[in-house]
Design a protein around this motif. Sequence first.
Motif, mmCIF file in Angstrom:
data_model
loop_
_atom_site.group_PDB
_atom_site.id
_atom_site.type_symbol
_atom_site.label_atom_id
_atom_site.label_comp_id
_atom_site.label_asym_id
_atom_site.label_seq_id
_atom_site.Cartn_x
_atom_site.Cartn_y
_atom_site.Cartn_z
ATOM 1 N N VAL A 1 0.820 -1.166 -0.035
ATOM 2 C CA VAL A 1 0.237 0.084 0.151
ATOM 3 C C VAL A 1 1.015 1.396 0.044
ATOM 4 O O VAL A 1 1.782 1.287 0.690
ATOM 5 C CB VAL A 1 -1.031 -0.045 1.023
ATOM 6 C CG1 VAL A 1 -2.005 1.345 1.056
ATOM 7 C CG2 VAL A 1 -1.800 -1.268 1.077
ATOM 8 N N LEU A 2 0.720 1.947 -0.958
ATOM 9 C CA LEU A 2 1.443 3.104 -1.001
ATOM 10 C C LEU A 2 0.689 4.683 -0.801
ATOM 11 O O LEU A 2 -0.376 4.615 -1.389
ATOM 12 C CB LEU A 2 2.044 3.258 -2.728
ATOM 13 C CG LEU A 2 3.123 1.976 -2.879
ATOM 14 C CD1 LEU A 2 3.415 2.388 -4.504
ATOM 15 C CD2 LEU A 2 4.287 2.004 -1.915
ATOM 16 N N ASN A 3 1.288 5.413 -0.362
ATOM 17 C CA ASN A 3 0.358 6.987 -0.399
ATOM 18 C C ASN A 3 1.347 7.872 -0.912
ATOM 19 O O ASN A 3 2.676 8.083 -0.516
ATOM 20 C CB ASN A 3 0.316 7.413 1.230
ATOM 21 C CG ASN A 3 -0.400 8.676 1.338
ATOM 22 O OD1 ASN A 3 -0.654 9.336 0.808
ATOM 23 N ND2 ASN A 3 -0.832 9.026 2.589
ATOM 24 N N ARG A 4 0.988 8.721 -2.099
ATOM 25 C CA ARG A 4 1.614 9.551 -2.773
ATOM 26 C C ARG A 4 0.692 10.896 -2.672
ATOM 27 O O ARG A 4 1.006 11.715 -3.581
ATOM 28 C CB ARG A 4 1.839 8.906 -4.144
ATOM 29 C CG ARG A 4 2.733 7.929 -4.177
ATOM 30 C CD ARG A 4 4.154 8.332 -3.868
ATOM 31 N NE ARG A 4 5.073 7.060 -3.852
ATOM 32 C CZ ARG A 4 5.549 6.233 -2.592
ATOM 33 N NH1 ARG A 4 4.640 6.340 -1.784
ATOM 34 N NH2 ARG A 4 6.350 5.335 -3.042
ATOM 35 N N GLY A 5 0.106 11.038 -1.792
ATOM 36 C CA GLY A 5 -0.672 12.471 -1.784
ATOM 37 C C GLY A 5 0.256 13.395 -1.408
ATOM 38 O O GLY A 5 1.335 13.214 -0.824
ATOM 39 N N VAL A 6 0.003 14.793 -1.908
ATOM 40 C CA VAL A 6 1.156 15.553 -1.649
ATOM 41 C C VAL A 6 -0.051 16.987 -1.170
ATOM 42 O O VAL A 6 -0.646 17.467 -1.851
ATOM 43 C CB VAL A 6 2.072 16.107 -2.818
ATOM 44 C CG1 VAL A 6 2.837 17.274 -2.631
ATOM 45 C CG2 VAL A 6 2.845 14.941 -3.127
#
Length: 208
Positions: A48-53
Amino acid sequence: MQSDAIVLFQGDSITDAARDRSRPADLGHGYAALAAAALRARRPDLTVLNRGVAGNRIGDLRDRWDADTLAHRPALLSVLIGVNDTWHHCQGGPHSPVEDWEEEYRQLLVRVHGHCAPRLVLIEPFLVPVTPDQWAWRVDLDPRIHAVRRLAAEHGALLLAADGLLNQAARAAGRPGLVAADGVHPTDLGHRLLADAWLRLVRDAVGG
């Protein structure tokens, strides 16, 4: 081809949730991390990856779409974007007309479909007004919410109707700040509500 074991959360500060960007596996402290913990309990093989900025608008998401979305070839992609386009405009910043915004969002989805065809989850942008002036933001935000609903229908995506969910929760809690402290960023309660709704939505889309 996609990786059948990658779930990717994409978006702005609500998704970012103070993640440590120096550690690619860090998920932050919000709904994405909560959802990831539940997913991994069922599917330990999942990445699971989070790439929110934080601060991102649709144009910012476009500029990093290749590196932060397409490069990972997710099997399931969750996107939450839009409130910053409204927020910046309502505070005197540049305006992203809803028609242009919707088309830009559409092109991101078209590109990811052509690249790896993930299962999509689109989360409505939302606002839980805590001050009288924030009610005026709805003139700009509500059409973006409707655009996300159209895009979900066009692309066969799961739709998380977050705006109604969180506003209803705020009414039940008795004070909007208990769900979103500044009207935009969820509290711990708000993040838990989002995570629970997200998990209910994807239960059948993620095996295990």
